[in-house]
Design an enzyme around this catalytic site. Structure first.
Site, PDB file in Angstrom:
ATOM      1  N   ASP A   5       6.708   0.351  -9.868  1.00  0.00           N
ATOM      2  CA  ASP A   5       6.198  -0.819  -9.139  1.00  0.00           C
ATOM      3  C   ASP A   5       6.620  -2.143  -9.781  1.00  0.00           C
ATOM      4  OD1 ASP A   5       4.911   1.001  -7.592  1.00  0.00           O
ATOM      5  OD2 ASP A   5       2.869   0.380  -8.099  1.00  0.00           O
ATOM      6  N   GLU A  17       3.512  -0.509   0.359  1.00  0.00           N
ATOM      7  CA  GLU A  17       2.322   0.275   0.761  1.00  0.00           C
ATOM      8  C   GLU A  17       1.018  -0.506   0.563  1.00  0.00           C
ATOM      9  OE1 GLU A  17       1.856   3.728  -1.821  1.00  0.00           O
ATOM     10  OE2 GLU A  17       2.175   2.501  -3.597  1.00  0.00           O
TER      11      GLU A  17
END
Ligand code: ADP
Length: 319
Positions: A127, A222
């Site tokens: 991430d 997401e």
């Protein structure tokens, strides 16, 4: 320091093996023994480890995943679990730990440091949401995997007048969505850091459709919204047929890129050297191509955002 331990913890990321290898080789070079605990904090709690010689890390630099395996360990989040972990480590004669993992794993590392076990953290997270380093191990490989997949999707999108909504990982951080949007020539990046107006996005995509442009790519992190919610809001408003691809765990896999191998090797070496200098409660990171140490308190207390310049770039180039 004669014996150090190493774990890989939390979500795996490509390049963790290169970091473990650098930790082991640097420690051996300094006359230290290395205990590789298996499955993150779980191995520390059950006393499951292997003694790592240089053969244990041969042939691993090009492999994704982690040879030490990784896990999420609920017991270590409890005070009793933490006491047991520290007492196991002292009992085994481990004098310092290197923790390779994401935000949660580094929180655990900070707890260990607070209990008197010298610890240095290494940021590994696709991430790229960890403060104190420009980029964490695995993010570059994940980005390359995403871009490879989107390039293939674009071939079919352009043959059928389709818009593809592609969901990528990133719970609080839109790094992968924003950077892949730039690298793939996507029209839109929807990321959690900034507000987005799906009405305006729909207008923009419809204008493209009317101009006869044959495809549109929408990257969505997401953590901002699911691809299915985005589809719900855009369907029947943009002209194109919509298809969805959720890249999911594909993004964690693959052989690490050269960038990740070198980053992990540098961070692994520096982590051990920092421990041997008597540093603790810190994370090694790469900032402006230099290796720096940052207090874990600061790392964990600061929110890392995608660079504003990159967000503007996705917007300008998506038009
Ligand atoms: P990541 O390191 O990829 O962010 P997690 O958030 O799942 O993954 O954390 C990995 C592990 O780190 C957890 O299973 C737990 O053992 C430990 N951990 C996470 N948060 C804490 C915390 N606040 N205190 C102590 N240990 C933690």
């Amino acid at each position: 320091m004669k014996r150090i331990g190493v774990i890989t913890s939390g979500g795996d990321s490509s390049g963790m093996n290169a970091a473990v290898r650098a930790v082991v080789k640097t420690a051996l070079d300094q006359g230290c023994e290395v205990y590789g605990f298996l499955r993150g904090y779980t191995g520390v709690l059950n006393g499951k480890y292997s003694i790592m010689d240089s053969r244990a890390v041969s042939g691993v630099i090009q492999r994704g995943g982690t040879i030490l395996q990784s896990a999420r360990c609920e017991e270590f989040k409890t005070e009793a679990g933490q006491l047991k972990a520290v007492s196991n480590l002292f009992g085994l004669g481990v004098e310092g730990m290197v923790v390779i993992g994401g935000d949660g794993s580094l929180r655990g590392a900070n707890v260990l440091a607070g209990m008197g076990m010298p610890v240095i953290g290494i940021p590994a997270s696709i991430d790229n949401d960890i403060f104190g380093t420009d980029i964490s191990i695995g993010a570059d490989t994940a980005l390359n995997v995403i871009v490879g997949a989107v390039d293939m999707i674009k071939d079919t999108a352009s043959s059928h007048d389709r818009a593809f909504i592609i969901e990528v990982m990133g719970r609080n951080c839109g790094y992968l969505a924003a950077m892949s949007a730039i690298a793939c020539g996507a029209e839109v990046a929807i990321i959690p850091e900034i507000g987005f107006d799906l009405g305006k996005i729909a207008e923009r995509l419809y204008a493209r459709f009317k101009e006869g442009r044959t495809n549109s790519i929408i990257m969505v992190a997401e953590g901002a919204m699911s691809a299915y919610e985005v589809e719900n809001q855009l369907k029947d408003r943009i002209g194109y047929d919509i298809r969805i691809t959720v890249l999911g765990h594909l993004q964690r896999g693959g052989s690490p890129t050269v960038f990740d191998r070198i980053l992990a090797s540098r961070l692994g070496r520096s982590a051990v050297e920092a421990l041997l200098r008597g540093e603790s409660g810190k994370m090694v990171g790469q900032v402006k191509n230099r290796i720096v140490l940052t207090d874990l308190d600061e790392v964990l207390g600061t929110c890392k955002m995608v660079d504003l310049e990159m967000i503007e770039l996705t917007d300008i180039l998506g038009r």
